[in-house]
Design a protein around this motif. Structure first.
Motif, PDB file in Angstrom:
ATOM      1  N   UNK A 164      79.111 103.682 109.545  1.00  0.00           N
ATOM      2  CA  UNK A 164      78.914 102.285 109.939  1.00  0.00           C
ATOM      3  C   UNK A 164      80.045 101.781 110.825  1.00  0.00           C
ATOM      4  N   UNK A 165      80.233 102.439 111.960  1.00  0.00           N
ATOM      5  CA  UNK A 165      81.321 102.084 112.863  1.00  0.00           C
ATOM      6  C   UNK A 165      81.250 100.614 113.283  1.00  0.00           C
ATOM      7  N   UNK A 166      80.038 100.157 113.592  1.00  0.00           N
ATOM      8  CA  UNK A 166      79.895  98.789 114.103  1.00  0.00           C
ATOM      9  C   UNK A 166      80.323  97.770 113.040  1.00  0.00           C
ATOM     10  N   UNK A 167      79.978  98.039 111.794  1.00  0.00           N
ATOM     11  CA  UNK A 167      80.363  97.084 110.748  1.00  0.00           C
ATOM     12  C   UNK A 167      81.876  97.085 110.534  1.00  0.00           C
ATOM     13  N   UNK A 423      72.582  98.632 110.306  1.00  0.00           N
ATOM     14  CA  UNK A 423      72.242  99.775 109.453  1.00  0.00           C
ATOM     15  C   UNK A 423      71.175 100.676 110.057  1.00  0.00           C
ATOM     16  N   UNK A 424      70.957 100.568 111.367  1.00  0.00           N
ATOM     17  CA  UNK A 424      69.899 101.370 111.982  1.00  0.00           C
ATOM     18  C   UNK A 424      70.121 102.872 111.803  1.00  0.00           C
ATOM     19  N   UNK A 425      71.380 103.353 111.799  1.00  0.00           N
ATOM     20  CA  UNK A 425      71.538 104.795 111.546  1.00  0.00           C
ATOM     21  C   UNK A 425      70.940 105.214 110.192  1.00  0.00           C
ATOM     22  N   UNK A 426      70.954 104.321 109.229  1.00  0.00           N
ATOM     23  CA  UNK A 426      70.323 104.602 107.937  1.00  0.00           C
ATOM     24  C   UNK A 426      68.812 104.713 108.068  1.00  0.00           C
ATOM     25  N   UNK A 427      68.229 103.769 108.789  1.00  0.00           N
ATOM     26  CA  UNK A 427      66.780 103.832 109.056  1.00  0.00           C
ATOM     27  C   UNK A 427      66.435 105.124 109.788  1.00  0.00           C
ATOM     28  N   UNK A 428      67.272 105.418 110.785  1.00  0.00           N
ATOM     29  CA  UNK A 428      67.051 106.606 111.606  1.00  0.00           C
ATOM     30  C   UNK A 428      66.984 107.855 110.722  1.00  0.00           C
ATOM     31  N   UNK A 429      67.968 107.971 109.846  1.00  0.00           N
ATOM     32  CA  UNK A 429      68.060 109.188 109.036  1.00  0.00           C
ATOM     33  C   UNK A 429      66.910 109.286 108.033  1.00  0.00           C
ATOM     34  N   UNK A 430      66.673 108.204 107.306  1.00  0.00           N
ATOM     35  CA  UNK A 430      65.673 108.280 106.237  1.00  0.00           C
ATOM     36  C   UNK A 430      64.253 108.351 106.788  1.00  0.00           C
ATOM     37  N   UNK A 431      63.994 107.580 107.839  1.00  0.00           N
ATOM     38  CA  UNK A 431      62.632 107.571 108.388  1.00  0.00           C
ATOM     39  C   UNK A 431      62.439 108.606 109.491  1.00  0.00           C
ATOM     40  N   UNK A 432      63.505 109.320 109.816  1.00  0.00           N
ATOM     41  CA  UNK A 432      63.395 110.348 110.850  1.00  0.00           C
ATOM     42  C   UNK A 432      63.109 109.776 112.232  1.00  0.00           C
TER      43      UNK A 432
END
Lengths: 434, 434
Positions: A164-167, A423-432
């Motif tokens: 979470x670099x941006x946060x 948190x888009x990287x989280x969405x990216x990872x979980x939802x592919x």
């Protein structure tokens, strides 16, 4: 029945007091055990006083009321009309969500951060120290520190810090010093790093580091973002507003849902309604949405430390054990070994149900996507939730479907504690996502 | 004088009509020149009708009023008390900002996206096609398309597409197909890529691609996020709300400020007040904040195409030339060669001032940081602005300082058109964050 989707309150209608549930609990809360002097040494005095107060209502100082305005309170309550259509709910099943995601720092955490920072400043402290898991509490406290003119230091669970670099940059923009935890700053941190230089950390460890740091500097004070009574009390602003908003449209909840890590957003929404259950004989089903990787409400109800190292007094709470390892999840705000003593007591008396979702988080992120996007030619609600809030949404959807199948008419109210823009990287990872 | 920081409107107080400035302009707007058939072929009919309407007020359909509620309208107007203290402003200089950043997609763009999507659906179209620069318009239109059950395609200026992965994922989460522009999808795109396979693109090029795409598919319709009369008219919801909010606290603006690319957020805030200047003899200073890299209001006032390829009719506007190369900036929403005909006419008659900030963007990002964080022991406002909105903030601060130096008492109102939660890489680069 009003047609409005958004239910707003004016500034004049904003609650002027927090609700303290302590005097209304079915039995007195068990006292913390062990050496309480750490509390005196590391905590804000007014918060400590509130922690054990028996006053049912505590005035919100006028300065804090103004700060609440500055962060956009009161916040709207939304009727989830699109979601209702999407789930093809019959008349009588209604879904409402509270918009804590509209906070400047991205979550409900700011409600207590502001109060703690205000009191700390008043008591002459110069620096706020804390832990953070998802990063929402760290952001809120850095922000609140700035609002009242204090410095801040944040120990951030390394597993989350890394993605979470941006946060992190947001916290630093607010002026915070942010360290990945375990860090080289403390004895606790150095010891763990020696065992494993890539140690992913945990909230319990980060709390230990923060306490050690604050304990060494008399100008510093430790602020906790969840678990404690006064934190939940500050968060009751959520439920108190929601109650007024539902009254305005002549509704009363049958089901109240939120995600639960330490218990602050859940308690914030639930406790003002719990009052009605305990004192006025109302019937409400309360559901706490958790991760199977940190289902503390399915743990043991016993005394346990709040941190990894055992610096804190022991609290009577549902716990997985203060040194329990928990798998990293994207909803890291839910990844804590113990649950707030207040919520734990209520759970032990049968007032709170719980559901825990699998660690792969596919179900909750799919539900979040449904909430945002809708399905087929039917639209969603469009607001992007934080991963933690995705658990609330999943639970509310699952509950609504169950009500439909069972032919029940219910007013279901849930909290969306934060937004997911960072948190888009989280969405990216979980939802592919690509 | 009210003490409130946030000024809210109830749902009942929300404006029920948009304001159309066309009948009130000091002289009739020059007609578009050239082949207008492209408009009939690619645009929403109701929007085209509104584009040339002479009705001063146009009813907001009830369905759109409900959609406005769903995106959290009316939005609060904030008194920037912290900023006033920070700048040590004497009594009489007051700063107010409108909170368009509280939109679900992150900006004011959603105000017109919803209207255009609603009308497109009503007219039987199945797909919305558009361009986007900063990504805010693309997000808003993807979202709006979903809200009414349509598909969407977005051509995104490549220079921005490359550094905003999270915003692309958000659009895709809403269900949009997103292409870096120039793309291989269109003749225009293929030609430019042949000349330079790393072509950074521009809004003008992306518009050309979108028009070509929409023109080839009779089920598709082109939606524009700025420049045109009907777009600015939909955005007047911003200024109409602001007017009511200022009335509530017995204030009237002396200065109105916003950033300006094509003119939609500037026009949205300014035009309802411009009415008072044109029709009621009020005196207001309007300032458009721009980038020196795209200072279209300092260009020539003449007929020019709205897109790179020259597909559109020519509009009478301030322009840098439709094939002018402009350096990439983080506030990419301001990087457009021409300014809305309405704003251009008003500028040519002396009603609008302009200021342009250097291309390195250091000043505007520093001002944004000041706005967020404050300075020394004085807090900021805490809301993280989009890079474009940082220009509004910089201009408002600069103007307030000037008023102070000149001993003037002024009510300064500015718009914060979007949030920056997805723009942290921009902050990182310009401010040198680690």
């Amino acid at each position: 029945m009003e047609k409005s989707l958004a239910v707003n309150l004016s500034i004049e209608e904003a609650p002027k007091q927090w609700y303290n549930i302590l005097p209304d609990l079915p039995e007195p809360l068990s006292e913390p055990k062990g050496d309480l002097s750490i509390l005196d040494k590391t905590m804000v005095k007014e918060c400590l006083k509130q922690e054990f107060s028996k006053d049912r209502f505590i005035d919100i100082p006028e300065e804090i009321q103004l700060l609440y305005q500055q962060i956009g309170r009161p916040r709207a309550l939304f009727r989830a009309k699109n979601l209702e259509k999407l789930l093809d709910l019959p008349e009588g099943i209604e879904l409402y969500y509270k918009s804590e995601f509209l906070s400047p720092t991205g979550s409900h955490k700011v409600n207590t951060a502001i109060a703690q920072a205000f009191y700390a400043k008043k008591e002459g402290f110069e620096r706020l120290v804390t832990e953070t898991g998802a990063g929402q509490w760290g952001s809120a406290l850095s922000f609140a520190a700035r609002l009242v003119g204090l410095k801040s230091t944040v120990y951030w669970v390394r597993a989350v810090y890394q993605w979470k670099e941006a946060r992190r940059q947001l916290m630093e923009l607010y002026g915070a010093k942010v360290f990945a935890s375990p860090s080289q700053n403390t004895q606790v941190g150095r010891k763990l790093l020696k065992e494993n230089s890539e140690h992913p950390g945990s909230l319990g460890i980060a709390i230990s580091e923060g306490l050690e740091d604050a304990g060494k500097d008399e100008k510093a004070v430790y602020c906790l973002g969840s678990v404690l009574n006064h934190v939940l009390m500050h968060q009751t602003i959520i439920g108190l507003e929601t109650k007024k908003q539902l009254e305005k449209i002549d509704r009363y909840p049958d089901v109240i849902i939120s995600c639960l890590g330490g218990g602050s957003n859940f308690g914030g929404l639930a406790l003002p309604f719990m009052h009605d259950v305990l004192k006025e004989g109302k019937k409400i089903k309360f559901i706490a949405a958790q991760s199977q990787g940190a289902a503390n409400l399915q743990g043991e109800y016993r005394y346990n430390f709040a941190d990894y190292a055992g610096f804190t007094p022991q609290l009577k709470m549902y716990t997985l054990g203060h040194q329990q390892e928990m798998p990293p999840i994207k909803g890291d705000g839910l990844r804590y070994h113990g649950c707030s003593p207040i919520i734990s007591l209520l759970r032990s008396k049968g007032f709170i149900d719980t559901v825990a979702y699998p660690v792969d988080e596919k179900h909750v992120f799919e539900r979040a996507r449904l909430f945002v996007r809708g399905d087929r030619d039917l639209p969603g609600e469009g607001y992007l939730p934080a991963p933690e809030s995705a658990y609330s949404i999943a639970c509310a959807i699952d509950e609504a479907i169950k009500c439909k199948e069972e032919g029940l008419k219910k007013v279901i109210v849930f909290n969306i504690s934060g937004h997911g823009f960072m948190d888009m990287p989280g969405y990216k990872e979980v939802l592919g996502l690509k």
